[in-house]
Scaffold this active site. Sequence first.
Site, mmCIF file in Angstrom:
data_model
loop_
_atom_site.group_PDB
_atom_site.id
_atom_site.type_symbol
_atom_site.label_atom_id
_atom_site.label_comp_id
_atom_site.label_asym_id
_atom_site.label_seq_id
_atom_site.Cartn_x
_atom_site.Cartn_y
_atom_site.Cartn_z
ATOM 1 N N CYS A 261 0.828 -0.947 -0.371
ATOM 2 C CA CYS A 261 0.418 0.299 0.104
ATOM 3 C C CYS A 261 0.620 1.519 -0.079
ATOM 4 O O CYS A 261 0.826 2.612 -0.607
ATOM 5 C CB CYS A 261 -1.166 0.231 1.574
ATOM 6 N N GLU B 79 -3.918 3.628 -8.408
ATOM 7 C CA GLU B 79 -2.552 2.493 -7.015
ATOM 8 C C GLU B 79 -2.791 1.157 -8.436
ATOM 9 O O GLU B 79 -3.918 0.814 -8.909
ATOM 10 C CB GLU B 79 -2.946 1.976 -6.368
HETATM 11 P P1 NAI Z 1 -9.909 -5.339 -1.263
HETATM 12 O O1 NAI Z 1 -9.948 -3.849 -0.336
HETATM 13 O O2 NAI Z 1 -11.428 -5.855 -2.367
HETATM 14 O O3 NAI Z 1 -9.841 -6.766 -0.093
HETATM 15 C C1 NAI Z 1 -9.463 -6.203 1.199
HETATM 16 C C2 NAI Z 1 -10.190 -7.388 2.052
HETATM 17 O O4 NAI Z 1 -11.517 -6.759 2.374
HETATM 18 C C3 NAI Z 1 -10.271 -8.616 1.625
HETATM 19 O O5 NAI Z 1 -10.139 -9.507 2.931
HETATM 20 C C4 NAI Z 1 -11.301 -8.963 1.293
HETATM 21 O O6 NAI Z 1 -12.109 -10.060 1.586
HETATM 22 C C5 NAI Z 1 -12.311 -7.929 2.206
HETATM 23 N N1 NAI Z 1 -13.690 -7.324 1.582
HETATM 24 C C6 NAI Z 1 -14.226 -6.766 -0.023
HETATM 25 N N2 NAI Z 1 -15.589 -6.301 0.071
HETATM 26 C C7 NAI Z 1 -15.690 -6.255 1.100
HETATM 27 C C8 NAI Z 1 -16.937 -5.389 1.708
HETATM 28 N N3 NAI Z 1 -17.845 -5.499 1.387
HETATM 29 N N4 NAI Z 1 -16.938 -5.600 3.169
HETATM 30 C C9 NAI Z 1 -16.322 -6.238 4.190
HETATM 31 N N5 NAI Z 1 -14.771 -6.416 3.482
HETATM 32 C C10 NAI Z 1 -14.769 -6.653 2.139
HETATM 33 O O7 NAI Z 1 -8.567 -5.200 -2.194
HETATM 34 P P2 NAI Z 1 -8.687 -6.434 -3.238
HETATM 35 O O8 NAI Z 1 -10.114 -6.327 -4.348
HETATM 36 O O9 NAI Z 1 -8.623 -7.938 -2.754
HETATM 37 O O10 NAI Z 1 -7.367 -6.302 -4.303
HETATM 38 C C11 NAI Z 1 -8.347 -4.387 -4.817
HETATM 39 C C12 NAI Z 1 -7.215 -3.609 -4.777
HETATM 40 O O11 NAI Z 1 -7.138 -3.023 -3.724
HETATM 41 C C13 NAI Z 1 -5.272 -3.884 -4.518
HETATM 42 O O12 NAI Z 1 -5.389 -4.118 -6.722
HETATM 43 C C14 NAI Z 1 -5.178 -2.449 -3.930
HETATM 44 O O13 NAI Z 1 -5.263 -2.160 -5.063
HETATM 45 C C15 NAI Z 1 -6.163 -2.227 -2.759
HETATM 46 N N6 NAI Z 1 -5.378 -2.909 -2.067
HETATM 47 C C16 NAI Z 1 -4.119 -2.427 -1.172
HETATM 48 C C17 NAI Z 1 -4.209 -2.676 0.058
HETATM 49 C C18 NAI Z 1 -3.809 -2.098 0.971
HETATM 50 O O14 NAI Z 1 -2.429 -2.649 1.903
HETATM 51 N N7 NAI Z 1 -3.497 -0.922 0.824
HETATM 52 C C19 NAI Z 1 -4.280 -4.139 0.094
HETATM 53 C C20 NAI Z 1 -5.180 -5.203 -1.034
HETATM 54 C C21 NAI Z 1 -5.086 -4.821 -2.038
#
Ligand code: NAI
Length: 838
Positions: free
Chosen positions: A339, A436
């Site tokens: 991130c 990002e």
């Molecule tokens: P995401 O934000 O969808 O997933 C992160 C977590 O949230 C996972 O455990 C997922 O199952 C959960 N989640 C998803 N939708 C949810 C909801 N509506 N309510 C509660 N929990 C929920 O991230 P994703 O799809 O894995 O990755 C997509 C993009 O997000 C990446 O390309 C990146 O740009 C960003 N990302 C940023 C991160 C960070 O550390 N700031 C980490 C992962 C992804």
Amino acid sequence: MKNCELSSAKPDYYAANRLADPRHTPLRRHSLPRPVPQMSTVREVFETMEYGPAPEQEDIALIWLKDHGHAMRPFVNGEFARFIDEVYFESINPRDGKRLARLVQCGETEVNAAVAAARAAFPSWSALSGHERARYLYAIARQIQKHSRLFAVLESLDNGKPIRESRDIDLPLVVRHFYHHAGWAQLRNETFIGYEPVGVCGQIIPWNFPLLMLAWKVAPALAAGNTVVLKPAEFTSLTALLFAELLQQISLPPGVVNIVTGNGQTGELIVRHRDVQKIAFTGSTEVGRIIRRETAGTGKKLSLELGGKSPFIVFEDADLDGAVEGVVDAIWFNQGQVCCAGSRLLLQESIAGKMIEKLRHRMESLRVGDPLDKGVDIGAIVAPVQLQRIQQLVEQGRAEGATCWQPSWAVPKEGFFFPPTLFTNVEPASVLAQIEIFGPVLVTMTFRTPGEAVELANNTIYGLAASIWTENLNLALDIAPKLKAGVIWINSTNLFDAASGFGGYRESGFGREGGSEGMYEYLVPSWERFQPDYEKQEVALRPYPSIYSTGNRHLEPLIDRSPKLYIGGKQTRSDSGYSFTVEDADGNHISETGLGNRKDVRNAVEAAAKAGSWSRATAHLRGQILYYLAENLSVRTTEFSNRLASLTGNSRDEAQREVQRAIERLFYYAAWADKYDGDVHQTPFRSVTLAMPEPWGVVGVACPAEQPLLALVSLIAPLIVLGNRVVTIPSWRFPLLATDLYQVLDTSDVPPGVINLVTGHPDELAMVLAQHDDVAALWYVGSAKVSGLLERESAGNLKATWVNHGKRRNWFDDHQAQGWEYLRHAVQIKNIWVPYGE
Ligand code: NAI
């Protein structure tokens, strides 16, 4: 050099060897051991820098998976629970796309059971002594340490990150986190006086640092005395379940930590659960926004650690070779799936060509391949969906006209790999510069002056981290406060430690993880528990005096009593062209005052934004002005007391008490001006880590109807003394107390724009503040319903909100109306890492 289009043309796990050595043929994943090329001379070895394979043994991790039948269950109430009608999904190895295990897609039944277990465990866990909880956390740290290699290998299998990183970075940080928080458990009662645990914490984590994010969430929650329901990301749940096994080994009481597996739907169930009191989320800004809306009005405490597009700024006097290595760590660490990755390389024009040349040279020698090879620099992308996203964004960047460069070698065909990629000729407003990418893709832009560097760096919706590279420490320390980011690394990058807070500004979220800053995310002030609800009372503004009004009984003729708004240091007529009627406690018509509208709020925000020099003024000066304000108010005690008594119907004594308390409160915060210091964190590097409290900038404040002077002063004094500028909506029932202050503000040298007062309907005006992108934080004291609406609306720019959810605050009680909680909410912490030594 090769064009992006040719990427992934040819498989090669040992990229740096590429085709230089004709004897070298790409290896298959399991072909161990790899034949060592026949080198004849030391010189030849030196020139080719040929590496042999250095595979990490995966057997123990594979046996662990086999022992579980490659099917993992959620961890509920201290055991791996079996539920009826289980639905499974698969966890794959990004190295080759093969299945590692099946996991349960937890639904309502599982989540309910997990929350119930956490709820049942809370009373006894929170009642343990700090020492008892410390011993558990210490035991967790010790146990992870004993099995660290198994954790590291499993992490690399599941996530695709190089074993060197999981072994040497993730695991040591995980262990350090539990040790550090064992300390906080021990010290909680004497360090966080007047605070108590929140309750059941729902924790939702991403896939990029699966075990590390678990540690960042679980350790502080347990140290503070909370219980936990954690959901790992669907791509990477295995180390969380291994961790659960370890909790059994150390006999952590059942229900204290529960782990449910599943996708976003499982996450949603946790977020919505009414018995969860706190949500801690790390992931995409998009989901962060959904969670902000979902939790709005529920009273759940929330911390969000979201995306970023962090600048990596290189000035012309920087050590360029050091900076090149910094870039490698900034954007190719964990395949760029970080991130806080330094994904925007900002180069001073004079050295841009040289730096890019050096970087390309270095990129040629990076090694992409089997994550379990100890010589590999860049492993696999976590999942096909993420790989496609990277590919699409890279294509979009090329279509936008940016120049793409990748090394001459190819990445393995099997599995999900993407080569390190460098874009030049990037427009600051382009997709590449703004979105990002979350992959090994670096974009470069140039600047001429330090001012331009700051402008370019801040040209993003995010604000997670930034790196500054220069040999001139004065310059670095001048730039650091100007960057809108929660973490700044000087001549370094991607440094993390449990003792230092981590978290973002702006749309990178709010809240901090690590150090004392992180502990507050899992604590609530005890006084919050004892606030009664407001009686239901609708705000009702009368735009024109009622025909039943008994007239202006108490005050001077109306001609003197038509106060305007106070914006940018000037009394301004309301844009609406309307006024509203001010009545006393008995319903007698007293006066009319300007009915502020959307446009007035926007003007006030603009005026506050222009008053930025207040945030840079010395703490001494801000303190002095508050003292002066108190002094001038004191001179007019009788006038204000009379006004209060005649409007509110309170006795003169009571009215005088309110004025006295307001004066005291101004003194109180003036005293804090130069004493609300930051910290120097004890991070285990040769580095000074400065935790600096910084003002938010423009903060919206909506005051309650009661105690019109004291509540207003209690809310705005901590904000302005720490450098914020405020747009304040005073008491709607007794706005004259605020409008009477105009002259006091003028005579007290409060610079124009620092305090703006817009009278009118508090809920409507607060809504405008909640929606305004230039408002960085919002404080509201009023009804539960509007508290919820404001939290929902604040999701637009993810501003930090502090609302009362309809709870009545006693403004005369120093415990709840002043103090640390107010000061803490008035700032955000920026951690600046300054390395020392040669
Ligand atoms: P995401 O934000 O969808 O997933 C992160 C977590 O949230 C996972 O455990 C997922 O199952 C959960 N989640 C998803 N939708 C949810 C909801 N509506 N309510 C509660 N929990 C929920 O991230 P994703 O799809 O894995 O990755 C997509 C993009 O997000 C990446 O390309 C990146 O740009 C960003 N990302 C940023 C991160 C960070 O550390 N700031 C980490 C992962 C992804």
